[in-house]
Design an enzyme around this catalytic site. Structure first.
Site, PDB file in Angstrom:
ATOM      1  N   ARG A 117     -23.929 -24.716   3.565  1.00 58.26           N
ATOM      2  CA  ARG A 117     -23.819 -24.888   2.113  1.00 58.26           C
ATOM      3  C   ARG A 117     -22.862 -23.872   1.501  1.00 58.26           C
ATOM      4  O   ARG A 117     -22.255 -24.139   0.463  1.00 58.26           O
ATOM      5  CB  ARG A 117     -25.206 -24.783   1.478  1.00 58.26           C
ATOM      6  N   LYS A 165     -30.753 -18.001  15.292  1.00 53.10           N
ATOM      7  CA  LYS A 165     -31.682 -19.116  15.480  1.00 53.10           C
ATOM      8  C   LYS A 165     -32.826 -18.680  16.399  1.00 53.10           C
ATOM      9  O   LYS A 165     -32.598 -18.229  17.514  1.00 53.10           O
ATOM     10  CB  LYS A 165     -30.949 -20.326  16.056  1.00 53.10           C
TER      11      LYS A 165
END
Length: 478
Positions: free
Chosen positions: A333, A258
């Site tokens: 996902r 990140k």
């Protein structure tokens, strides 16, 4: 934990909340002539929330607001309850009796609900000043001719489940990794009476859940896949409702680390979808709802260590499809896809997934609602939206056009795991759709799941437990 109690009597020593409208008579509740005159003056000024300090007790008068929609009025009662909670905690009160002088059981319960939800605190790891910062309020007594003991018991179950979800989300990863999360689900199963099976890493490998295993490659902690089931003999539905929750107990972004400042600070919350599913199962079973429900929670942390998967890797998923992984921070996902494929074995009536999936969803609507999309029919979708209004966890339906799936195409695999710079929340949903063959609704709770800036009404700073009340209301009305 705040306890809601059913009350049929009122003492002149009780701290009181009087829920009133213009027609209500509240003169019999030990109010002096001066206090009654004060109340009339405040009401004339259109004040909605009036507090009287009688020294031996506090009396709050909450006057019903005029709202266009019933659900907005009910939410106004919750907010007023939260305001009362702060007042009584400031007065160091432990017990409060809420008296319905309007004749609305639903809104009386909503007021108590707002008080209880606003009273939540996560102080497990505080060692100092507990008495100073801890809330005093312990018991809320509900006095209404329109409320039964069963109504109060049902509300208590939902509140307990929501608080459990909040606490799970607030737990740091060094106290709640994937195996520990699975153990919490097992505890809830034993308490509420639903079946829990936890698949360990060896079983996950045997099933070839490539998405979950790939995300877990960077971690020293093993993944888990928790299967929960509530199947009462009087279930209304022949085909089960399947709930799937993202269980990323911590997300660094993996090797796609990140990039923004402080962006990892709250990433313990990335299992909020999994917490919502497990705690919904708890509430459904505890309330003995006549509905067959299955919960699936794939869980792992997402780290850049060990033999972490890298952008460009090709991953073979549980259903045999191949995915070109181009962003390790699109890990949710990957694990959800395996769970959605696994759900096919149940031939579900409907599958709903909940996930803190995309920053795009949070950017689009903030903390004020849940991004939704899917393939379920309009009747089903409208029922879930109605539940969203009932509990004020509102759904915003995004388009789910086939063209968005084109953004997931790649030359070297069946699909890639990220769609590019536009429509990120939708392309994430279209990715997941590829692993379904049943009616499906995707809920992206990235915005409301964890509040960093501070409390918002009766939703506390940190984990909010979003999704539990929504799903419980929906499953109560199918």
């Amino acid at each position: 934990m705040t306890t809601i109690k059913y009350s049929q009597s009122v003492s002149d020593k009780d701290n009181l909340v009087l829920l009133v409208n213009a027609k209500s008579d509240f003169s019999k509740y030990e109010l002096s002539a001066a206090e009654l005159a004060f109340l009339k003056g405040e009401i004339a000024k259109e004040e909605r929330f009036i507090s009287i300090n009688q020294y031996k007790r506090r009396v709050v008068v909450s006057i019903e607001e005029s709202k266009k929609e019933a659900y907005q009025l009910t939410e106004a009662y919750r907010k007023a309850g939260n305001k009362a909670c702060a007042l009584f905690n400031g007065a160091k009160a432990t017990d409060v009796t809420v008296i319905d002088l309007v004749g609305s059981g639903e809104n009386t319960l909503a007021f108590a609900e707002g008080m209880a939800l606003g009273n939540y605190q996560f102080l497990k790891y505080r060692q100092r000043d507990i008495k100073k910062v801890g809330h005093s309020l312990k018991n809320i007594n509900v006095n209404s001719k329109k409320v039964s003991q069963a109504d109060v018991a049902r509300l208590q179950i939902v509140l307990d489940a929501t608080e459990k979800a909040r606490t799970l989300v607030n737990e740091p990863v060094n106290h709640l990794n994937a195996p520990q999360l699975a153990k919490e689900f097992e505890k809830m199963g034993k308490e509420a009476g639903f079946r829990v099976e936890v698949l360990n890493k060896a079983k996950i490998q045997a099933l070839k859940m490539g998405g979950l295993l790939a995300v877990n490659l960077g971690s020293i902690d093993p993944p888990t896949f928790t299967i929960m089931e509530w199947k009462p003999k009087n279930a209304k539905n022949k085909k089960p409702y399947v709930l799937v929750g993202k269980g990323v107990v911590y997300d660094t972004g993996g090797l796609s680390l990140k990039p923004t400042a402080n962006s990892m600070d709250s990433m313990k919350c990335d299992m909020a979808g999994g917490a919502a599913v497990g705690c919904t199962m708890y509430a459904v079973a505890k309330a003995k709802l006549p509905v067959h429900v299955i919960g699936l929670v794939p869980a792992t942390d997402n780290r850049p260590g060990m033999n972490a998967y890298v952008p460009g890797d090709i991953i073979t998923m549980y259903n045999g499809m191949t995915v070109e992984m181009l962003n390790a921070d699109a890990e949710g996902r990957m694990i959800l896809a395996d769970a959605l494929s696994y759900a096919k074995k149940y031939t579900p009536q409907l599958t709903i997934d909940l996930a803190t999936l995309t920053g795009a969803a949070a950017a689009a609507i903030g903390k004020y609602g849940i991004v939704s999309m899917g393939t379920a029919d309009k009747k089903t979708y409208d029922a879930l939206k109605k539940s969203g209004e009932n509990v004020f966890e509102r759904l915003v339906e995004f388009p789910f056009w086939d063209e968005y799936a084109d953004l997931l195409k790649t030359d070297i695999a069946d699909m890639k795991n990220i769609g590019g710079p536009v429509a990120g929340a939708i392309t994430a949903g279209k990715f997941l759709e590829k692993y379904t063959d049943y009616p499906y609704i995707h809920l992206d709770i990235a915005g409301p799941a964890f509040l960093e800036g501070g409390a918002y009404d009766y939703k506390p700073k940190g984990g909010t437990g979003v999704g539990v009340r929504l799903l419980f209301d929906f499953l109560s009305n199918v």
